[in-house]
Write a protein that holds these residues in place. Structure first.
Motif, PDB file in Angstrom:
ATOM      1  N   VAL A   1       0.981  -6.730   4.962  1.00 23.78           N
ATOM      2  CA  VAL A   1       0.670  -5.496   4.243  1.00 23.78           C
ATOM      3  C   VAL A   1       1.869  -4.561   4.424  1.00 23.78           C
ATOM      4  O   VAL A   1       2.171  -4.150   5.539  1.00 23.78           O
ATOM      5  N   VAL A   2       2.569  -4.260   3.341  1.00 25.41           N
ATOM      6  CA  VAL A   2       3.794  -3.459   3.419  1.00 25.41           C
ATOM      7  C   VAL A   2       3.496  -2.034   2.957  1.00 25.41           C
ATOM      8  O   VAL A   2       3.121  -1.803   1.807  1.00 25.41           O
ATOM      9  N   ASP A   3       3.660  -1.088   3.880  1.00 23.84           N
ATOM     10  CA  ASP A   3       3.439   0.330   3.588  1.00 23.84           C
ATOM     11  C   ASP A   3       4.711   0.911   2.979  1.00 23.84           C
ATOM     12  O   ASP A   3       5.731   1.029   3.655  1.00 23.84           O
ATOM     13  N   LEU A   4       4.646   1.288   1.722  1.00 30.08           N
ATOM     14  CA  LEU A   4       5.827   1.782   0.997  1.00 30.08           C
ATOM     15  C   LEU A   4       5.986   3.296   1.099  1.00 30.08           C
ATOM     16  O   LEU A   4       6.949   3.841   0.569  1.00 30.08           O
ATOM     17  N   GLY A   5       5.032   3.971   1.738  1.00 30.11           N
ATOM     18  CA  GLY A   5       5.171   5.419   1.895  1.00 30.11           C
ATOM     19  C   GLY A   5       4.134   6.185   1.104  1.00 30.11           C
ATOM     20  O   GLY A   5       2.980   5.752   0.983  1.00 30.11           O
ATOM     21  N   GLY A   6       4.540   7.324   0.576  1.00 30.65           N
ATOM     22  CA  GLY A   6       3.636   8.228  -0.134  1.00 30.65           C
ATOM     23  C   GLY A   6       3.200   7.678  -1.487  1.00 30.65           C
ATOM     24  O   GLY A   6       3.698   6.648  -1.954  1.00 30.65           O
ATOM     25  N   ILE A   7       2.279   8.402  -2.116  1.00 29.22           N
ATOM     26  CA  ILE A   7       1.709   7.929  -3.375  1.00 29.22           C
ATOM     27  C   ILE A   7       2.774   7.839  -4.470  1.00 29.22           C
ATOM     28  O   ILE A   7       2.610   7.075  -5.436  1.00 29.22           O
ATOM     29  N   ASP A   8       3.896   8.561  -4.321  1.00 25.92           N
ATOM     30  CA  ASP A   8       4.954   8.444  -5.337  1.00 25.92           C
ATOM     31  C   ASP A   8       5.552   7.040  -5.375  1.00 25.92           C
ATOM     32  O   ASP A   8       6.165   6.652  -6.381  1.00 25.92           O
ATOM     33  N   ALA A   9       5.372   6.267  -4.323  1.00 28.41           N
ATOM     34  CA  ALA A   9       5.844   4.876  -4.351  1.00 28.41           C
ATOM     35  C   ALA A   9       5.028   4.020  -5.323  1.00 28.41           C
ATOM     36  O   ALA A   9       5.414   2.888  -5.627  1.00 28.41           O
ATOM     37  N   ALA A  10       3.921   4.568  -5.828  1.00 23.35           N
ATOM     38  CA  ALA A  10       3.169   3.868  -6.880  1.00 23.35           C
ATOM     39  C   ALA A  10       4.039   3.629  -8.113  1.00 23.35           C
ATOM     40  O   ALA A  10       3.803   2.680  -8.867  1.00 23.35           O
ATOM     41  N   ARG A  11       5.054   4.485  -8.317  1.00 18.84           N
ATOM     42  CA  ARG A  11       5.963   4.237  -9.448  1.00 18.84           C
ATOM     43  C   ARG A  11       6.551   2.835  -9.360  1.00 18.84           C
ATOM     44  O   ARG A  11       6.626   2.113 -10.362  1.00 18.84           O
ATOM     45  N   GLY A  12       6.981   2.468  -8.176  1.00 24.81           N
ATOM     46  CA  GLY A  12       7.612   1.162  -8.006  1.00 24.81           C
ATOM     47  C   GLY A  12       6.650   0.013  -8.204  1.00 24.81           C
ATOM     48  O   GLY A  12       6.977  -0.972  -8.872  1.00 24.81           O
ATOM     49  N   THR A  13       5.446   0.112  -7.630  1.00 26.15           N
ATOM     50  CA  THR A  13       4.527  -1.029  -7.752  1.00 26.15           C
ATOM     51  C   THR A  13       3.999  -1.143  -9.182  1.00 26.15           C
ATOM     52  O   THR A  13       3.766  -2.250  -9.664  1.00 26.15           O
ATOM     53  N   GLU A  14       3.834  -0.023  -9.875  1.00 21.90           N
ATOM     54  CA  GLU A  14       3.401  -0.097 -11.279  1.00 21.90           C
ATOM     55  C   GLU A  14       4.538  -0.597 -12.176  1.00 21.90           C
ATOM     56  O   GLU A  14       4.311  -1.381 -13.098  1.00 21.90           O
ATOM     57  N   MET A  15       5.770  -0.153 -11.899  1.00 23.59           N
ATOM     58  CA  MET A  15       6.911  -0.561 -12.731  1.00 23.59           C
ATOM     59  C   MET A  15       7.325  -2.011 -12.485  1.00 23.59           C
ATOM     60  O   MET A  15       8.151  -2.562 -13.215  1.00 23.59           O
TER      61      MET A  15
ATOM     62  N   VAL B   1       0.863  -1.181   0.000  1.00 26.68           N
ATOM     63  CA  VAL B   1       0.000   0.000   0.000  1.00 26.68           C
ATOM     64  C   VAL B   1       0.900   1.231   0.000  1.00 26.68           C
ATOM     65  O   VAL B   1       1.985   1.226   0.567  1.00 26.68           O
ATOM     66  N   CYS B   2       0.427   2.281  -0.687  1.00 29.70           N
ATOM     67  CA  CYS B   2       1.105   3.566  -0.577  1.00 29.70           C
ATOM     68  C   CYS B   2       0.079   4.662  -0.794  1.00 29.70           C
ATOM     69  O   CYS B   2      -0.962   4.453  -1.424  1.00 29.70           O
ATOM     70  N   GLY B   3       0.378   5.820  -0.252  1.00 27.64           N
ATOM     71  CA  GLY B   3      -0.539   6.948  -0.352  1.00 27.64           C
ATOM     72  C   GLY B   3      -0.117   8.017   0.630  1.00 27.64           C
ATOM     73  O   GLY B   3       0.658   7.756   1.550  1.00 27.64           O
ATOM     74  N   ASP B   4      -0.652   9.215   0.434  1.00 27.91           N
ATOM     75  CA  ASP B   4      -0.228  10.353   1.243  1.00 27.91           C
ATOM     76  C   ASP B   4      -1.045  10.509   2.526  1.00 27.91           C
ATOM     77  O   ASP B   4      -0.722  11.362   3.359  1.00 27.91           O
ATOM     78  N   ASP B   5      -2.107   9.704   2.691  1.00 25.17           N
ATOM     79  CA  ASP B   5      -3.001   9.844   3.846  1.00 25.17           C
ATOM     80  C   ASP B   5      -2.879   8.588   4.719  1.00 25.17           C
ATOM     81  O   ASP B   5      -3.342   7.503   4.354  1.00 25.17           O
ATOM     82  N   ALA B   6      -2.227   8.738   5.864  1.00 20.32           N
ATOM     83  CA  ALA B   6      -1.942   7.585   6.726  1.00 20.32           C
ATOM     84  C   ALA B   6      -3.222   6.917   7.222  1.00 20.32           C
ATOM     85  O   ALA B   6      -3.302   5.687   7.289  1.00 20.32           O
ATOM     86  N   ASP B   7      -4.241   7.721   7.574  1.00 24.26           N
ATOM     87  CA  ASP B   7      -5.494   7.125   8.051  1.00 24.26           C
ATOM     88  C   ASP B   7      -6.149   6.300   6.944  1.00 24.26           C
ATOM     89  O   ASP B   7      -6.706   5.233   7.204  1.00 24.26           O
ATOM     90  N   ALA B   8      -6.095   6.827   5.720  1.00 22.05           N
ATOM     91  CA  ALA B   8      -6.675   6.081   4.597  1.00 22.05           C
ATOM     92  C   ALA B   8      -5.958   4.748   4.409  1.00 22.05           C
ATOM     93  O   ALA B   8      -6.599   3.708   4.192  1.00 22.05           O
ATOM     94  N   LYS B   9      -4.623   4.761   4.525  1.00 20.08           N
ATOM     95  CA  LYS B   9      -3.875   3.506   4.403  1.00 20.08           C
ATOM     96  C   LYS B   9      -4.261   2.543   5.517  1.00 20.08           C
ATOM     97  O   LYS B   9      -4.360   1.332   5.297  1.00 20.08           O
ATOM     98  N   GLY B  10      -4.513   3.082   6.702  1.00 14.36           N
ATOM     99  CA  GLY B  10      -4.937   2.235   7.817  1.00 14.36           C
ATOM    100  C   GLY B  10      -6.280   1.572   7.547  1.00 14.36           C
ATOM    101  O   GLY B  10      -6.465   0.380   7.821  1.00 14.36           O
ATOM    102  N   GLU B  11      -7.219   2.330   6.994  1.00 13.60           N
ATOM    103  CA  GLU B  11      -8.544   1.753   6.690  1.00 13.60           C
ATOM    104  C   GLU B  11      -8.446   0.714   5.575  1.00 13.60           C
ATOM    105  O   GLU B  11      -9.116  -0.314   5.607  1.00 13.60           O
TER     106      GLU B  11
END
Lengths: 214, 214
Positions: free
Chosen positions: B175-189, B150-160
């Motif tokens: 469930v591995v929290d990769l950080g902010g939404i910019d980490a989507a680059r890694g999961t998409e790539m 999971v990644c995203g800029d809203d910690a509460d949202a990631k928790g839900e």
């Protein structure tokens, strides 16, 4: 076996040291023949270790490793000389990480091409096998479990690299053949996820394993 | 909970079915209100399932999933309506795979940007969490082991989202929290490697686990 090591960084030194421990003769190549890191490595590694230019290392090796920083690999291999690589297995461990615009690094080539493919195109007579580029140097020669990927257009070359990986601690069932050298796109594009995982786990000494339905 | 599902493909239907099984109310949205795939899903899923437009689904949901094909996601979410997504968790499962130039697909965005970031920028009031995009649909709601990112800029949202993933069969430690939404680059790539692995393994029903030194 005589092995040429292109690159004097942590990855090159780690693999070169392991190869010397395995009783191979290794010549570490640098841009200039007089290179402090290469000289320090020769001093530490002892018998079987030597150093020279990129061309010296490539000429010396029956098999050659590319462990340069990916953004410099094409230049370094051009300096190594096409004639010194022709017919030889070239194990490409490099990743095209571009740190010039800060962290996290972007890739200097990806998506519709890869460094592995660029190297194979630049050296059509070399037998390029992309391998080991999905993990930290310490994990390459001291595995923590999981898998190592190989890809390349020459099946015999992949077989020989798989044997060499076995001596590094990777049994054949944990060496995953992804197909042709174009599969290097996938292993190189995994790097941004790998970098995020390093951050999330707090250590680079990890690897990925494949799990599936029994 | 009321959940809006943007997208009627295999991924959307698989997740929507699981959500209905978990006693959530799910409205599946399509470009047009009359959509055969959405109607068939409603018929099969039974009580708690309904269908409508993208905007109907987004308006209905307290939480919204984006399960459209990545190259169409921005259009679909624009049709869903910024006002219908504002303040809500938007779980982005899409990958920007471009099949228009043949196989293997390239990514339509990568390296210095990602679909997840594009969606967050286009919907600044939505709480985008990228998740589940690194595996086949069947594995998302019927895990085979390994990890989900999971990644995203809203910690509460990631928790839900992590709680919701728990109901899908993913315990918190996987469930591995990769950080902010910019980490989507890694999961998409990671997708090109995932596609190569599908070919090498002969099945898409696999996942990756993280292994490391104890």
């Amino acid at each position: 076996m005589r092995i040429g090591m292109i690159g004097t960084g942590t990855v090159g030194a780690t693999i070169a040291t392991k190869l010397v421990e395995l009783a191979h003769e290794v010549k570490m190549g640098a841009r200039a023949a007089a290179n402090e890191k290469a000289a320090a490595w020769v001093e530490a590694a002892g018998a079987g270790a030597s150093a020279g230019t990129f061309a010296d290392a490539a000429s010396f090796g029956e098999l050659v490793f590319n462990c340069t920083a990916g953004v410099h690999s094409l230049d370094a291999l051009a300096a190594a000389g096409e004639e010194n690589l022709a017919g030889k297995i070239l194990v490409d461990v490099a990743n095209p990480l571009d740190f010039s615009r800060g962290m996290p690094p972007a890739l200097s080539v990806c998506n519709t091409d890869s460094l592995g493919e660029q190297i194979q195109r630049a050296h059509p007579d070399a037998r390029v096998v992309k391998a080991l580029n999905t993990m930290n140097a310490a994990v390459m020669t001291n595995p923590v479990g999981g898998v190592v990927f190989v890809c390349g257009d020459d099946a015999d070359a992949k077989g020989e690299v798989t044997q060499l990986l076995g001596m590094f601690g990777w049994p054949p069932e944990r060496v995953v053949d992804l197909g042709g050298i174009d599969a290097a796109r996938g292993t190189e594009m995994y790097l941004p996820l790998w970098l995020s995982l390093w951050g999330a786990l707090g250590s680079p000494d990890f690897n990925i394993a494949i799990v599936g339905r029994p």
